[in-house]
Design a protein around this motif. Sequence first.
Motif, PDB file in Angstrom:
ATOM      1  N   GLY A  22       0.762  -1.234   0.000  1.00  0.00           N
ATOM      2  CA  GLY A  22       0.000   0.000   0.000  1.00  0.00           C
ATOM      3  C   GLY A  22       0.790   1.279   0.000  1.00  0.00           C
ATOM      4  O   GLY A  22       0.208   2.373  -0.073  1.00  0.00           O
ATOM      5  N   ALA A  23       2.123   1.223   0.077  1.00  0.00           N
ATOM      6  CA  ALA A  23       2.926   2.441   0.128  1.00  0.00           C
ATOM      7  C   ALA A  23       3.120   3.041  -1.263  1.00  0.00           C
ATOM      8  O   ALA A  23       3.200   2.313  -2.263  1.00  0.00           O
ATOM      9  CB  ALA A  23       4.288   2.152   0.753  1.00  0.00           C
ATOM     10  N   ASN A  24       3.186   4.367  -1.307  1.00  0.00           N
ATOM     11  CA  ASN A  24       3.688   5.058  -2.489  1.00  0.00           C
ATOM     12  C   ASN A  24       5.210   4.990  -2.410  1.00  0.00           C
ATOM     13  O   ASN A  24       5.778   5.244  -1.348  1.00  0.00           O
ATOM     14  CB  ASN A  24       3.248   6.522  -2.492  1.00  0.00           C
ATOM     15  N   VAL A  25       5.861   4.667  -3.514  1.00  0.00           N
ATOM     16  CA  VAL A  25       7.297   4.411  -3.449  1.00  0.00           C
ATOM     17  C   VAL A  25       8.065   5.278  -4.440  1.00  0.00           C
ATOM     18  O   VAL A  25       7.738   5.333  -5.628  1.00  0.00           O
ATOM     19  CB  VAL A  25       7.615   2.925  -3.723  1.00  0.00           C
ATOM     20  N   VAL A  26       9.109   5.955  -3.926  1.00  0.00           N
ATOM     21  CA  VAL A  26      10.054   6.674  -4.765  1.00  0.00           C
ATOM     22  C   VAL A  26      11.297   5.802  -4.878  1.00  0.00           C
ATOM     23  O   VAL A  26      11.946   5.494  -3.872  1.00  0.00           O
ATOM     24  CB  VAL A  26      10.416   8.049  -4.176  1.00  0.00           C
ATOM     25  N   LEU A  27      11.595   5.381  -6.091  1.00  0.00           N
ATOM     26  CA  LEU A  27      12.737   4.506  -6.342  1.00  0.00           C
ATOM     27  C   LEU A  27      13.936   5.351  -6.759  1.00  0.00           C
ATOM     28  O   LEU A  27      13.838   6.160  -7.692  1.00  0.00           O
ATOM     29  CB  LEU A  27      12.432   3.503  -7.455  1.00  0.00           C
ATOM     30  N   ARG A  67       8.290  14.282  -0.932  1.00  0.00           N
ATOM     31  CA  ARG A  67       7.493  15.350  -0.326  1.00  0.00           C
ATOM     32  C   ARG A  67       6.527  15.964  -1.333  1.00  0.00           C
ATOM     33  O   ARG A  67       5.333  16.147  -1.059  1.00  0.00           O
ATOM     34  CB  ARG A  67       8.418  16.436   0.209  1.00  0.00           C
ATOM     35  N   GLU A  68       7.057  16.317  -2.497  1.00  0.00           N
ATOM     36  CA  GLU A  68       6.262  17.049  -3.477  1.00  0.00           C
ATOM     37  C   GLU A  68       5.222  16.156  -4.159  1.00  0.00           C
ATOM     38  O   GLU A  68       4.115  16.614  -4.469  1.00  0.00           O
ATOM     39  CB  GLU A  68       7.186  17.668  -4.523  1.00  0.00           C
ATOM     40  N   THR A  69       5.575  14.907  -4.398  1.00  0.00           N
ATOM     41  CA  THR A  69       4.677  14.013  -5.126  1.00  0.00           C
ATOM     42  C   THR A  69       3.621  13.389  -4.222  1.00  0.00           C
ATOM     43  O   THR A  69       2.449  13.248  -4.604  1.00  0.00           O
ATOM     44  CB  THR A  69       5.479  12.895  -5.825  1.00  0.00           C
TER      45      THR A  69
END
Length: 251
Positions: free
Chosen positions: A31-36, A79-81
């Motif tokens: 369920g997490a939003n992920v920044v790779l 942060r921004e996304t």
Amino acid sequence: MADRLDGKTAVVTGASSGIGRASATRLAAEGANVVLGDIDAERGREVVSEIEADGGDATFVAVDVTDADDVRSMVETARETYGGLDIAHNNAGIEGDNDPLPEQSRENWDRVLGINLTGVWLAMKHELPALMEGDGGAIINTSSIAGLAADGSEPYVASKHGVVGLTKSAAVRYAEEGVRVNAVCPGVVRTPMVERSLEANPGAVEAITAEQPLGRMAEPEEIASAVAWLASEDASFVNGHALPVDGGKLA
């Protein structure tokens, strides 16, 4: 379990392959939003596409973990996304050369320590303020069983011991801020890094397998399971721990 990390935002370094790829995929599946973050943009974007195809939300950022601007950009993207940061898996690492110590180059030492240890420190430097802006969160650093015992070349072992020390120190300092900091210490995992070593040493698979109590190497997804647990509220009272995920190798 599929919603255990619902609404959370995570960053994962070294996310284009191996443990990082499995971790990013698992965190998204929960369920997490992920920044790779990774230096390999082509494969990183492939992982994003795979996550999105499975219904997850992910963003890729080109990151050299030794570059402060790159690391800052990764955290700012979260942060921004997605509005903040809740989880960080600082995973990027290299094995370096395995020459006898007198034959090792200063360049190899600096590169291994720069990526494996300074890269983790630099990531935490930018992640901690973002985590503390919210309700706290969890940092999981990838060390190794080489961070708990002498298992590998001197630069690699030194870097991974350093990750454990960095983890424990930060765990104590930032616990009151609601940030838990732990490390995973994988044993031998079937990743591209290990595959390169095996290709250079025919017969090593049998030798490595013979040393494992479970009779096999780990798969990246098995390390990702430990990362997801440490990131979740199921591990809410686990802090400052270096967790071996080694099939009993160090037992």
